[in-house]
Design a protein around this motif. Structure first.
Motif, short mmCIF file in Angstrom:
data_model
loop_
_atom_site.label_atom_id
_atom_site.label_comp_id
_atom_site.label_asym_id
_atom_site.label_seq_id
_atom_site.Cartn_x
_atom_site.Cartn_y
_atom_site.Cartn_z
N UNK A 294 47.00 41.40 30.42
CA UNK A 294 46.52 41.58 31.80
C UNK A 294 45.86 40.30 32.32
N UNK A 295 45.10 39.63 31.49
CA UNK A 295 44.47 38.36 31.90
C UNK A 295 45.52 37.29 32.19
N UNK A 296 46.58 37.24 31.37
CA UNK A 296 47.66 36.29 31.62
C UNK A 296 48.29 36.56 32.98
N UNK A 297 48.51 37.83 33.28
CA UNK A 297 49.10 38.21 34.57
C UNK A 297 48.18 37.80 35.71
N UNK A 298 46.91 38.07 35.56
CA UNK A 298 45.93 37.71 36.58
C UNK A 298 45.97 36.20 36.84
N UNK A 299 46.06 35.42 35.79
CA UNK A 299 46.10 33.96 35.92
C UNK A 299 47.38 33.49 36.60
N UNK A 300 48.48 34.18 36.34
CA UNK A 300 49.76 33.79 36.95
C UNK A 300 49.70 33.88 38.48
N UNK A 301 48.89 34.79 38.99
CA UNK A 301 48.82 35.00 40.43
C UNK A 301 47.48 34.52 41.01
N UNK A 302 46.86 33.60 40.33
CA UNK A 302 45.55 33.09 40.73
C UNK A 302 45.59 32.40 42.10
N UNK A 303 46.73 31.79 42.43
CA UNK A 303 46.81 30.99 43.65
C UNK A 303 47.35 31.76 44.87
N UNK A 304 47.52 33.06 44.75
CA UNK A 304 48.02 33.84 45.88
C UNK A 304 47.03 34.93 46.25
N UNK A 305 47.07 35.32 47.52
CA UNK A 305 46.17 36.38 47.98
C UNK A 305 46.80 37.76 47.76
N UNK A 306 48.16 37.82 47.90
CA UNK A 306 48.88 39.09 47.75
C UNK A 306 50.05 38.89 46.80
N UNK A 307 50.38 39.96 46.08
CA UNK A 307 51.54 39.95 45.19
C UNK A 307 52.28 41.27 45.40
N UNK A 308 53.60 41.22 45.34
CA UNK A 308 54.37 42.45 45.48
C UNK A 308 54.35 43.21 44.16
N UNK A 309 54.49 44.51 44.25
CA UNK A 309 54.54 45.35 43.04
C UNK A 309 55.72 44.93 42.17
N UNK A 310 56.81 44.55 42.80
CA UNK A 310 58.00 44.12 42.06
C UNK A 310 57.71 42.85 41.25
N UNK A 311 57.08 41.86 41.88
CA UNK A 311 56.74 40.62 41.16
C UNK A 311 55.72 40.87 40.06
N UNK A 312 54.78 41.74 40.32
CA UNK A 312 53.76 42.09 39.33
C UNK A 312 54.41 42.77 38.12
N UNK A 313 55.27 43.73 38.39
CA UNK A 313 55.97 44.44 37.31
C UNK A 313 56.83 43.48 36.50
N UNK A 314 57.53 42.59 37.18
CA UNK A 314 58.38 41.62 36.50
C UNK A 314 57.55 40.74 35.56
N UNK A 315 56.40 40.28 36.02
CA UNK A 315 55.54 39.43 35.20
C UNK A 315 55.01 40.20 33.99
#
Length: 92
Positions: free
Chosen positions: A38-59
């Motif tokens: 979960x922390x790795x995922x959080x870091x992957x999206x550190x530079x964005x304000x919003x993420x799609x559920x699809x991109x989150x699931x893929x990661x």
């Protein structure tokens, strides 16, 4: 830092890392592995304000597959059986 998740229906909800941890725990992963992923995922999206559920699931699935193939398969089976969702096809 990511603050919102844009769900499949277009609605938005707050990004809550604990929801990712709980989902990963449901795959059979132990708590320490779930938190680490979960922390790795959080870091992957550190530079964005919003993420799609699809991109989150893929990661998440990419990290699960790297960590343990069984956890990955368990997620896919759960989505197919309970959510009636073909997740593998959606994230291609």
């Amino acid at each position: 830092m990511v603050n919102k998740v844009v769900k499949r229906d277009g609605s938005e909800e707050d990004f809550i890392i604990e929801k990712i941890i709980v989902s990963i725990l449901k795959t059979g992963a132990p708590i320490d592995a779930a938190r680490r992923i979960a922390r790795k995922i959080e870091c992957q999206f550190m530079d964005v304000d919003k993420v799609t559920a699809k991109d989150l699931t893929k990661a998440i699935l990419m990290e699960l597959k790297k960590a343990n193939e069984d956890w990955y398969r368990n997620w896919i089976v759960f989505d197919r059986a309970v959510k009636r969702r073909l997740t593998e096809k959606e994230i291609e």
